[in-house]
Motif scaffolding. Structure first.
Motif, PDB file in Angstrom:
ATOM      1  N   VAL A  72       8.076   7.153  12.044  1.00 44.64           N
ATOM      2  CA  VAL A  72       9.398   7.675  12.374  1.00 44.64           C
ATOM      3  C   VAL A  72      10.430   7.099  11.418  1.00 44.64           C
ATOM      4  O   VAL A  72      10.424   5.903  11.122  1.00 44.64           O
ATOM      5  N   HIS A  73      11.311   7.964  10.924  1.00 46.08           N
ATOM      6  CA  HIS A  73      12.420   7.543  10.066  1.00 46.08           C
ATOM      7  C   HIS A  73      13.678   8.227  10.591  1.00 46.08           C
ATOM      8  O   HIS A  73      13.923   9.407  10.323  1.00 46.08           O
ATOM      9  N   GLY A  74      14.463   7.508  11.378  1.00 48.05           N
ATOM     10  CA  GLY A  74      15.633   8.123  11.995  1.00 48.05           C
ATOM     11  C   GLY A  74      15.217   9.187  12.988  1.00 48.05           C
ATOM     12  O   GLY A  74      14.455   8.930  13.924  1.00 48.05           O
ATOM     13  N   ASP A  75      15.662  10.424  12.764  1.00 51.07           N
ATOM     14  CA  ASP A  75      15.318  11.530  13.647  1.00 51.07           C
ATOM     15  C   ASP A  75      14.166  12.375  13.138  1.00 51.07           C
ATOM     16  O   ASP A  75      13.831  13.397  13.735  1.00 51.07           O
ATOM     17  N   VAL A  76      13.583  11.985  12.008  1.00 55.05           N
ATOM     18  CA  VAL A  76      12.511  12.799  11.434  1.00 55.05           C
ATOM     19  C   VAL A  76      11.212  12.015  11.337  1.00 55.05           C
ATOM     20  O   VAL A  76      11.195  10.781  11.397  1.00 55.05           O
ATOM     21  N   LEU A  77      10.127  12.754  11.177  1.00 53.79           N
ATOM     22  CA  LEU A  77       8.840  12.133  10.877  1.00 53.79           C
ATOM     23  C   LEU A  77       8.725  11.993   9.371  1.00 53.79           C
ATOM     24  O   LEU A  77       9.078  12.913   8.619  1.00 53.79           O
TER      25      LEU A  77
ATOM     26  N   LEU B 115       7.875  15.461  20.539  1.00 54.61           N
ATOM     27  CA  LEU B 115       6.990  14.674  21.406  1.00 54.61           C
ATOM     28  C   LEU B 115       6.242  13.624  20.591  1.00 54.61           C
ATOM     29  O   LEU B 115       6.157  12.453  20.998  1.00 54.61           O
ATOM     30  N   LEU B 116       5.707  14.012  19.448  1.00 58.63           N
ATOM     31  CA  LEU B 116       4.985  13.060  18.595  1.00 58.63           C
ATOM     32  C   LEU B 116       5.927  11.977  18.093  1.00 58.63           C
ATOM     33  O   LEU B 116       5.578  10.785  18.096  1.00 58.63           O
ATOM     34  N   ARG B 117       7.118  12.360  17.674  1.00 61.68           N
ATOM     35  CA  ARG B 117       8.088  11.383  17.175  1.00 61.68           C
ATOM     36  C   ARG B 117       8.453  10.358  18.244  1.00 61.68           C
ATOM     37  O   ARG B 117       8.452   9.148  18.000  1.00 61.68           O
ATOM     38  N   ARG B 118       8.731  10.837  19.442  1.00 62.74           N
ATOM     39  CA  ARG B 118       9.115   9.920  20.520  1.00 62.74           C
ATOM     40  C   ARG B 118       7.945   9.040  20.951  1.00 62.74           C
ATOM     41  O   ARG B 118       8.141   7.870  21.301  1.00 62.74           O
TER      42      ARG B 118
ATOM     43  N   MET C 203       0.810  -1.218   0.000  1.00 68.10           N
ATOM     44  CA  MET C 203       0.000   0.000   0.000  1.00 68.10           C
ATOM     45  C   MET C 203       0.843   1.268   0.000  1.00 68.10           C
ATOM     46  O   MET C 203       0.340   2.358  -0.257  1.00 68.10           O
ATOM     47  N   LEU C 204       2.155   1.162   0.289  1.00 70.44           N
ATOM     48  CA  LEU C 204       3.008   2.339   0.378  1.00 70.44           C
ATOM     49  C   LEU C 204       3.260   2.940  -1.001  1.00 70.44           C
ATOM     50  O   LEU C 204       3.551   2.231  -1.957  1.00 70.44           O
ATOM     51  N   ASP C 205       3.169   4.260  -1.088  1.00 69.80           N
ATOM     52  CA  ASP C 205       3.350   4.947  -2.366  1.00 69.80           C
ATOM     53  C   ASP C 205       4.497   5.948  -2.255  1.00 69.80           C
ATOM     54  O   ASP C 205       5.632   5.554  -2.067  1.00 69.80           O
ATOM     55  N   LYS C 206       4.237   7.248  -2.312  1.00 68.93           N
ATOM     56  CA  LYS C 206       5.273   8.280  -2.234  1.00 68.93           C
ATOM     57  C   LYS C 206       5.682   8.547  -0.790  1.00 68.93           C
ATOM     58  O   LYS C 206       4.872   8.420   0.136  1.00 68.93           O
ATOM     59  N   SER C 207       6.957   8.957  -0.605  1.00 67.55           N
ATOM     60  CA  SER C 207       7.480   9.258   0.727  1.00 67.55           C
ATOM     61  C   SER C 207       7.882  10.728   0.832  1.00 67.55           C
ATOM     62  O   SER C 207       8.435  11.295  -0.114  1.00 67.55           O
ATOM     63  N   TYR C 208       7.604  11.322   2.006  1.00 69.40           N
ATOM     64  CA  TYR C 208       7.909  12.732   2.243  1.00 69.40           C
ATOM     65  C   TYR C 208       8.521  12.901   3.630  1.00 69.40           C
ATOM     66  O   TYR C 208       8.075  12.275   4.597  1.00 69.40           O
ATOM     67  N   PHE C 209       9.549  13.758   3.736  1.00 71.71           N
ATOM     68  CA  PHE C 209      10.115  14.116   5.024  1.00 71.71           C
ATOM     69  C   PHE C 209       9.335  15.307   5.588  1.00 71.71           C
ATOM     70  O   PHE C 209       8.953  16.214   4.839  1.00 71.71           O
ATOM     71  N   LEU C 210       9.136  15.310   6.895  1.00 65.47           N
ATOM     72  CA  LEU C 210       8.468  16.423   7.556  1.00 65.47           C
ATOM     73  C   LEU C 210       9.466  17.137   8.463  1.00 65.47           C
ATOM     74  O   LEU C 210      10.128  16.504   9.282  1.00 65.47           O
TER      75      LEU C 210
END
Length: 275
Positions: A152-157, A123-126, A104-111
């Motif tokens: 979570v992907h590493g240190d980013v959402l 807070l949300l990431r942790r 089901m996974l399509d495009k990926s985006y960093f936030l």
């Protein structure tokens, strides 16, 4: 990187301002089409089948055809759809991460956190890390309402758009209905073969062989002189306005160099004829 969208993650009364960036990029060699006889560029024109005129983008609408009738949709029609203009990544639910089928996974985006403080973002990431859950979200991007997985992907959402349920086909193959007997010995041998190839996945250990080979072919052609001046592939001539001026300049430079070489050559001495 440049952000492609700004908005906010919302769940309950929590609001997390973010900037959105494309997480992936295409590494393929950029190619275009040319005429094999002379290398001239091949262009596709947006020509109206009704009046035969070439139509500029700002005069092109979209349409739906049901086989019998066509409905024309203008830019105003699309602008009237409120969901396409939402600036919120709205959390619907938090689900166990292993429940999301990779198909089901399509495009990926960093936030990236956007604002004076990144506390709500962290807070949300942790929280997602600690609970091993993924947020299922609704959001709108490029005039489409989308379903997404926020994780979570590493240190980013990371926000990954998901295919809608009816966009994933069901695999039904009659050949899999027949009864097949697999012995314990065959399973053991197969498992041993798998184990012989066992490794930890390291993405940087792999490269795109086709693109590497294609670049090598291009470099070889450039070094051997098997190439043409790009302006020629557009069919530029001295009467093509600015393009013609560029061509005239190139020709003038070539002639100047040739004339300079001619002047530098030693001239043969003239002998006097006997009187």
């Amino acid at each position: 990187m440049r952000s492609i969208w700004t908005g906010a993650i919302t769940f309950g009364l929590v609001n997390v301002p973010v900037k959105v960036y494309s997480a992936t990029e295409d590494h393929d060699v950029s190619l275009h089409q040319v005429h094999d006889a002379d290398g001239g560029r091949i262009r596709y024109q947006r020509r109206c089948e009704e009046c035969s005129k070439v139509v500029p983008y700002d005069h092109i609408d979209k349409a739906f055809d049901n086989g019998e009738q066509t409905v024309v949709l203008s830019a105003e029609d699309f602008a009237s759809l409120p969901s396409a203009h939402s600036k919120e990544i709205d959390v619907v639910e938090f689900v166990p991460s292993d429940q999301i089928d990779p198909i089901m996974l399509d495009k990926s985006y960093f936030l990236e956190p956007d604002g004076k403080s990144s506390k709500a973002y962290v807070l949300l990431r942790r929280t997602l890390e600690a609970t091993n859950r993924t947020a299922i979200v609704h959001f709108a991007l490029r005039q489409k309402t989308r379903l997404g997985a926020l994780r979570v992907h590493g240190d980013v959402l990371m926000l990954q758009s998901l295919l809608w349920d009816d966009e994933v086909r069901e695999a039904k193959f009659g050949s899999l209905d027949e009864r097949v007997n697999i012995s314990a010995k065959e399973l053991d041998l197969s498992a041993a073969l798998v184990e012989s190839f066992a490794a930890d996945f390291a993405p940087d250990a792999f490269s795109d062989d086709y693109q590497d080979e294609l670049r090598a072919v291009i470099e070889a052609k450039l070094k051997s002189g098997d190439a043409v001046w790009t302006g020629e592939t557009f069919g530029q001539t001295s009467n093509d306005g600015e393009g013609g001026e560029v061509l005239d300049l190139m020709e003038a430079l070539r002639r100047s160099v040739a004339a300079s070489r001619d002047r530098a050559k030693p001239k043969p001495k003239r002998t006097r004829s006997a009187s």
